[in-house]
Design a protein around this motif. Sequence first.
Motif, PDB file in Angstrom:
ATOM      1  N   LYS A   1      26.560  45.379  64.624  1.00 37.76           N
ATOM      2  CA  LYS A   1      27.042  46.437  65.519  1.00 37.76           C
ATOM      3  C   LYS A   1      26.288  46.403  66.847  1.00 37.76           C
ATOM      4  O   LYS A   1      26.881  46.546  67.926  1.00 37.76           O
ATOM      5  N   ASN A   2      24.987  46.185  66.756  1.00 38.46           N
ATOM      6  CA  ASN A   2      24.165  46.183  67.966  1.00 38.46           C
ATOM      7  C   ASN A   2      24.347  44.917  68.803  1.00 38.46           C
ATOM      8  O   ASN A   2      24.016  44.891  69.985  1.00 38.46           O
TER       9      ASN A   2
ATOM     10  N   TYR B   1      29.558  43.795  68.131  1.00 40.61           N
ATOM     11  CA  TYR B   1      30.721  43.771  67.235  1.00 40.61           C
ATOM     12  C   TYR B   1      30.945  45.167  66.659  1.00 40.61           C
ATOM     13  O   TYR B   1      30.860  45.385  65.454  1.00 40.61           O
ATOM     14  N   PRO B   2      31.259  46.140  67.505  1.00 45.88           N
ATOM     15  CA  PRO B   2      31.344  47.524  67.032  1.00 45.88           C
ATOM     16  C   PRO B   2      32.558  47.795  66.153  1.00 45.88           C
ATOM     17  O   PRO B   2      32.581  48.803  65.444  1.00 45.88           O
ATOM     18  N   TYR B   3      33.569  46.917  66.168  1.00 41.76           N
ATOM     19  CA  TYR B   3      34.786  47.180  65.402  1.00 41.76           C
ATOM     20  C   TYR B   3      34.809  46.425  64.079  1.00 41.76           C
ATOM     21  O   TYR B   3      35.843  46.367  63.415  1.00 41.76           O
ATOM     22  N   TYR B   4      33.676  45.823  63.726  1.00 42.15           N
ATOM     23  CA  TYR B   4      33.598  45.186  62.420  1.00 42.15           C
ATOM     24  C   TYR B   4      33.711  46.260  61.343  1.00 42.15           C
ATOM     25  O   TYR B   4      33.089  47.312  61.426  1.00 42.15           O
ATOM     26  N   SER B   5      34.521  45.980  60.301  1.00 41.46           N
ATOM     27  CA  SER B   5      34.784  46.975  59.263  1.00 41.46           C
ATOM     28  C   SER B   5      34.444  46.404  57.893  1.00 41.46           C
ATOM     29  O   SER B   5      34.788  45.265  57.585  1.00 41.46           O
TER      30      SER B   5
ATOM     31  N   GLN C   1      21.026  46.580  56.835  1.00 41.96           N
ATOM     32  CA  GLN C   1      20.303  46.290  58.068  1.00 41.96           C
ATOM     33  C   GLN C   1      21.043  45.226  58.886  1.00 41.96           C
ATOM     34  O   GLN C   1      21.135  45.311  60.124  1.00 41.96           O
ATOM     35  N   PHE C   2      21.617  44.247  58.187  1.00 40.81           N
ATOM     36  CA  PHE C   2      22.341  43.198  58.893  1.00 40.81           C
ATOM     37  C   PHE C   2      23.632  43.746  59.508  1.00 40.81           C
ATOM     38  O   PHE C   2      24.037  43.334  60.590  1.00 40.81           O
ATOM     39  N   LEU C   3      24.279  44.669  58.820  1.00 40.09           N
ATOM     40  CA  LEU C   3      25.488  45.284  59.357  1.00 40.09           C
ATOM     41  C   LEU C   3      25.169  46.028  60.651  1.00 40.09           C
ATOM     42  O   LEU C   3      25.923  45.959  61.629  1.00 40.09           O
ATOM     43  N   LEU C   4      24.035  46.725  60.672  1.00 41.24           N
ATOM     44  CA  LEU C   4      23.604  47.407  61.892  1.00 41.24           C
ATOM     45  C   LEU C   4      23.299  46.391  62.985  1.00 41.24           C
ATOM     46  O   LEU C   4      23.588  46.622  64.166  1.00 41.24           O
ATOM     47  N   PHE C   5      22.773  45.236  62.575  1.00 39.51           N
ATOM     48  CA  PHE C   5      22.485  44.166  63.529  1.00 39.51           C
ATOM     49  C   PHE C   5      23.782  43.679  64.200  1.00 39.51           C
ATOM     50  O   PHE C   5      23.830  43.466  65.414  1.00 39.51           O
TER      51      PHE C   5
ATOM     52  N   THR D   1      36.856  42.295  66.789  1.00 44.33           N
ATOM     53  CA  THR D   1      35.741  43.164  66.395  1.00 44.33           C
ATOM     54  C   THR D   1      34.734  43.303  67.523  1.00 44.33           C
ATOM     55  O   THR D   1      33.869  44.174  67.469  1.00 44.33           O
ATOM     56  N   TYR D   2      34.828  42.428  68.545  1.00 45.26           N
ATOM     57  CA  TYR D   2      33.851  42.452  69.626  1.00 45.26           C
ATOM     58  C   TYR D   2      34.182  43.551  70.628  1.00 45.26           C
ATOM     59  O   TYR D   2      35.299  44.056  70.693  1.00 45.26           O
ATOM     60  N   ASP D   3      33.213  43.879  71.423  1.00 39.57           N
ATOM     61  CA  ASP D   3      33.277  45.030  72.319  1.00 39.57           C
ATOM     62  C   ASP D   3      34.188  44.740  73.513  1.00 39.57           C
ATOM     63  O   ASP D   3      34.395  43.601  73.909  1.00 39.57           O
ATOM     64  N   GLY D   4      34.790  45.813  74.058  1.00 39.79           N
ATOM     65  CA  GLY D   4      35.526  45.710  75.305  1.00 39.79           C
ATOM     66  C   GLY D   4      37.024  45.758  75.187  1.00 39.79           C
ATOM     67  O   GLY D   4      37.714  45.837  76.207  1.00 39.79           O
ATOM     68  N   PHE D   5      37.598  45.737  73.981  1.00 45.36           N
ATOM     69  CA  PHE D   5      39.048  45.672  73.850  1.00 45.36           C
ATOM     70  C   PHE D   5      39.604  46.700  72.864  1.00 45.36           C
ATOM     71  O   PHE D   5      40.742  46.608  72.445  1.00 45.36           O
ATOM     72  N   ASN D   6      38.796  47.645  72.457  1.00 43.59           N
ATOM     73  CA  ASN D   6      39.250  48.722  71.583  1.00 43.59           C
ATOM     74  C   ASN D   6      39.922  48.206  70.306  1.00 43.59           C
ATOM     75  O   ASN D   6      40.878  48.785  69.800  1.00 43.59           O
ATOM     76  N   GLY D   7      39.446  47.058  69.817  1.00 43.94           N
ATOM     77  CA  GLY D   7      39.947  46.519  68.562  1.00 43.94           C
ATOM     78  C   GLY D   7      41.179  45.654  68.678  1.00 43.94           C
ATOM     79  O   GLY D   7      41.598  45.056  67.695  1.00 43.94           O
ATOM     80  N   ARG D   8      41.809  45.542  69.856  1.00 38.49           N
ATOM     81  CA  ARG D   8      42.992  44.692  70.045  1.00 38.49           C
ATOM     82  C   ARG D   8      42.829  43.903  71.342  1.00 38.49           C
ATOM     83  O   ARG D   8      42.679  44.488  72.422  1.00 38.49           O
TER      84      ARG D   8
END
Length: 462
Positions: A262-263, A266-270, A256-260, A368-375
Amino acid sequence: MCAMRIITYFVVTYFLVGFLPLWAQLTPEEMDRLSKSDFVERKNSQDIKVVSASRSSTKISDLPTSIQVITREEIERNGYVTLVDVLKHVSGIRTSKPGNGVDGETFLMRGLIGNYYTKILINSIPIQPSVTGSIAIAEQLPVVNADRIEIIFGPSSALYGGDAMAGVINIITRSTDNQPFAQATVTTGDYGYRYASLTAGGKAGKDKNIISYSIYGNFAQRDDLNVRKNTENYSSLETNTLPEELKAEARQNPDQFLLFLKNQGYPYYSGTVLNPTLGKMPQRSYMIGGQVEYRNFQGSYLEMDRTSFYSTGLTPVVFGYNNPDAFYGDKIRRLTASYNKQGEKVAYTANLSYNQYRYNTRSSRAATYDGFNGRAFKYQASDDIFFENFARYTTSKKWDWTFGASVQFSSVLPETMDLETPFDPSDYRPFTNRKPKPHDLYGDFGQNPTSFFNVGLFAQGV
């Protein structure tokens, strides 16, 4: 009385057991056959001459400064490769290896971060770029190629400026004495470690028209820093500044925290919350240099390049550890010309140098944050023209005076904001106020090249 007998017996027994076997190892005949080469001749460190403390060659015994000199013999015997290898064996200095991606290996000197508050010199001329105010330390420094390393403890700002608050470290590369020389080193190790170095030099000409020359270089690469001992040390809950109640809830419901995360952008967190994905953490560097001496003149060229895995030491919530292509890389090129005249009472030196610093255009964060496609790409640059001249005058056996002046003309492009694509280096032109082309989103914000002068005067009497 009984106690005195016991102590005497212990002392006599210790002497007989500890020292008599040493005498018994060599007979008188064998002692007679020993020559001078069979004994280690220890040099009196107080007789060593250094150039860093007073800006000219002076015996340590004549200086009121705390100084330590690392000789070439010590470097070879102990297998030193980086500056931190040297400093971790110096009293009063704490080191961190591998350190972090921006600063590389780091050290504390007199309680201050040495990368920023210790003046690093190579052959008595500064090497730090003005845009960073520090130097990233890895194998790119000519430690293996050094003749000696002079370490001056304590504030030296009167002679070297504000970035010498903790002290001065001067790496003096090897030069030709009488005979030509050549030395090569090759080392391999675990995790894809490779290291090679070369130092060579000689002389040409005759009588007073003698040219001395030397070349040196090294290359180092490791496929993985292998700094991870326990993947839980990289847990998002341990490294992120979250409220304790939220951390406790996350431990109970990690999915649940991992989904948190992402929302929350931080969509690129792995990986999982407790075990983020860890990939290889590579490092690479090289250095080439050379110098020529003719009478009182000297010219030199030095190029140092290094790349280090960026995320080391940072929270994996924001900076990923699973992309080995995310690194910070930079290159320093320095061209110098010097004049040095040493006399019994008067010594004069003039140095002119051009120091160019550039980020590798592929330098980036594994975002990992949004807007930079991971780089998220970064760039910075500086160009420094530096001139100094100083004279040392000995008025008596008790007093030495040093007077000098310096002028620095610099052009810098401070580190850019996060960029979606690599920076185009043609957008930066040194010693102009021309700005890079506006960013689609930020405009001119965060991209501010500038030029400035620094003028200094100094005097010191010891």
